[in-house]
Design an enzyme around this catalytic site. Sequence first.
Site, PDB file in Angstrom:
ATOM      1  NE  ARG A   1      35.060  40.755  56.274  1.00 39.27           N
ATOM      2  CZ  ARG A   1      35.535  41.912  55.849  1.00 39.27           C
ATOM      3  NH1 ARG A   1      34.720  42.814  55.342  1.00 39.27           N
ATOM      4  NH2 ARG A   1      36.818  42.203  55.935  1.00 39.27           N
TER       5      ARG A   1
ATOM      6  N   GLY B   1      44.154  39.507  59.680  1.00 39.94           N
ATOM      7  CA  GLY B   1      45.431  39.781  59.040  1.00 39.94           C
ATOM      8  C   GLY B   1      46.443  38.682  59.295  1.00 39.94           C
TER       9      GLY B   1
ATOM     10  CD  GLU C   1      33.876  36.266  36.401  1.00 42.32           C
ATOM     11  OE1 GLU C   1      32.998  36.277  37.293  1.00 42.32           O
ATOM     12  OE2 GLU C   1      35.098  36.270  36.658  1.00 42.32           O
TER      13      GLU C   1
ATOM     14  CG  HIS D   1      48.263  25.216  19.838  1.00 48.26           C
ATOM     15  ND1 HIS D   1      49.115  24.831  18.828  1.00 48.26           N
ATOM     16  CD2 HIS D   1      47.458  26.177  19.307  1.00 48.26           C
ATOM     17  CE1 HIS D   1      48.857  25.536  17.742  1.00 48.26           C
ATOM     18  NE2 HIS D   1      47.857  26.353  18.004  1.00 48.26           N
TER      19      HIS D   1
ATOM     20  CE  LYS E   1      31.606  39.758  47.525  1.00 49.97           C
ATOM     21  NZ  LYS E   1      31.221  39.259  46.189  1.00 49.97           N
TER      22      LYS E   1
END
Length: 603
Positions: free
Chosen positions: A27, A100, A480, A503, A598
Site C-alpha cells: 500500500r 486518513g 499509461e 506544437h 497502492k
Amino acid sequence: MCGIVGIVGKNQAERVILNGLHRLEYRGYDSAGLFVADESHHHLVKSPGRIKNLEDKVTAEVTGNIGIGHTRWATHGEPTEENAHPHTSQSGQLVLVHNGVIENFEEIQQNYLSEHTFLGQTDTEIAVHLVEELKVKENLSTKEAFRKALSIIKGSYAFGLIDLTDLQTIYVAKNKSPLLIGLGDGFNVICSDALAVLDQTDTFVEIEDGEMVTVTADSVVIEKQDGQVVTRDSFKTQVDLTDIEKGTYPFYMLKEIDEQPTVMRRLVQEYQGDNHQVNIDPALVAEFAQSDRIYIVACGTSNNAGWSAKTLIEKLTNIPVEVHLSSEFAYDMPLLSAKPFFIYLSQSGETADSRQVLVTTNKLGHPALTITNVAGSTLSREAKHTLLLYAGPEIAVASTKAYTGQIAVMSILAKAVGEYKQIQAAKEFDVFHELSIVASAMDSLINDKQHIKDLADEFLATTRNAFYIGRSNDYYVSMEAALKLKEISYVQAEGFAAGELKHGTIALIEEGTPVMAIITEEVTGSHTRGNIKEVESRGAKTLVIVTEKLAKPTDQIVLPTVHPLLSSLVSVVPTQLLAYNATIQRGYDVDKPRNLAKSVTVE
C-alpha cells in the site's frame, strides 16, 4: 494510504501485527510502528523506513495478547520515529493508530489542547490527545470520550484505540477510510485490508462510515454515532493466502504482468453465459443502454484505462463517453447530460477522490457502476452496480493486470449493451473469442522477455527523459506507458499524441532522447511514422511497437494481431516490461516506488 493491523485475545500479538504489516507493504509507507501489551507489560516500538527496521527493534520481551500496528505514508510531518504511529495521549494512557486526514486538527489544537505538549507534527497525535482531554475534563469513559471526539473530528479516518487500563478492548471507528473486523476463534482482529490477516481468519465484518466498534476477544459491537447498536452479517473473503505470495518471482510486478493472460481467460469464464451470451445483470445493461452519455471517473492508471476503453464503448453502444479525473471532477463538475450513467474505475475500490464524486452523483440520483478488483470495497458497496475484475490481489504499487482487466470488463459490458440496443457492430463482435486471442497474444509477448530486457538496456539504462507517442488509442496507451516508466524507474517520461509533438514538445528532443512510438491503427500509422522521422532528425533514438500488419523490418517490437478494439490490451504489455527492466537496471525497488501508495485513501 497506509495500513492498520490490530488483534485482541491472542498471545504473541506482535507476530500477527508484524506479519500483517508486511502484507500491507504494497500500500506504500515511509515508517511503521506497533504497540503490544498484556496485564504485566506494554511496549511501543516505532521506526522510520521499512518494516524490517521495525522488526529489528522488536526484541523478545516485546510481546502481548493485545496490540495495534501501523504503516504510515506521511501527510502531516516528516517520516520520522516521532511522527510514526501509534501515538499516545498526554499521560500515555491512550494509544492510537489512524489512517486518513483530520481536516480540522489545527482548530482542535487551538480550542481544546492549547496546554498540551506534542512529540511530533501529526494530526493523529492531536486526535488521541483530544480523546484524553474529553475523558478527563468531562469525566467520561474512554468509549464515550472517543464517541464525543468523533463528533468533533472532521475529515477521513480509520481509528484503532487502546486504553492501558482496559487491555481487553480495541475501540474502532471509520469514516471514508477502509477498515475491517476479522473474526477469529477466541480472538478478533482489525485491518485495513483482509490480505493482512488471512493467516488468522477468512471471516470479516464490514464497518460503514460513521460507525464505532468495540472489539474484544469474544465480541464485536457495532454502534452508530448515537449509540444505536447495529447487527451485520459477516462474510468470507474469496482470496486465498497463496494468491498473495510471490512464489519464484523476484517482484510482484513481474508476477502480475505474467498473470494478465490468465486474467483475460478468467474474465471469459466469469462473464460468459450460455450460447456465448454475456452474463451481466440485465438491470445494469438496461440502465446503461438508456443513458445518453457515459462518464468514466477514475485516477491514475484507472483513468488511463478509461481512455483506452472510450472508443470501444462508443463504437459498440453508440453512446458518447467522457473520461474525467476524479480529483478534478469532484470540485468542478461539468454540465451533465439529461440521462448520465457513471462508471467508477478503481483497483482497490477505496480511492478517496473517486468516492468523493460517487457520493455527489448518488445524491443527484444518477446510476453508477463500480468496476473494481475488490468485492465489498467502499466504491462497490456505495455504487448501484458492481462488476469485478477477478484479477486476484494486485500487490505491486504500479498497476498492470488491473489496467488490462478494467479494459476487458468494459469491452464485455459494451458488448452486452450494444446487443441490447441491437447495434450491428456489437452483434458482430465476439468479445469472448477476441479476449481469448488477446490472452494468447499476451502470452507471446511475455515469453519474449529477454528481447524486451535487451531493448530496455539499450534505450533506458541511463536516460533522464523519455517519450511515448501514438495517435488515437495508441496515444491513450502512451499515457499509461509513460506513467509506468516514471512511477517506478523515476525517468521523466511523458505520453503525447504524436501529432502534438511539433506544437511545442519537440523542443525537448535532444541527441539520444528515447522516443517510443506505438502504432496499431492503419489509418494513423503512416502519420505516426512521419512523426518518428521528425524526432529522429532532431537526434531522438526511436523504438517502434507495432502490429504485425503494419510492421517494417527495422521495427523492434512486433505485436500479434488482435481485434482493433482490443489493441491496447496487447500494446501495453511490452511497455510494462520496459518499465520493469528499466527499474531493475537502476537498482530500485520495483514493487514499492518512493513516495507512492497502492490504495490512495486520502484526497
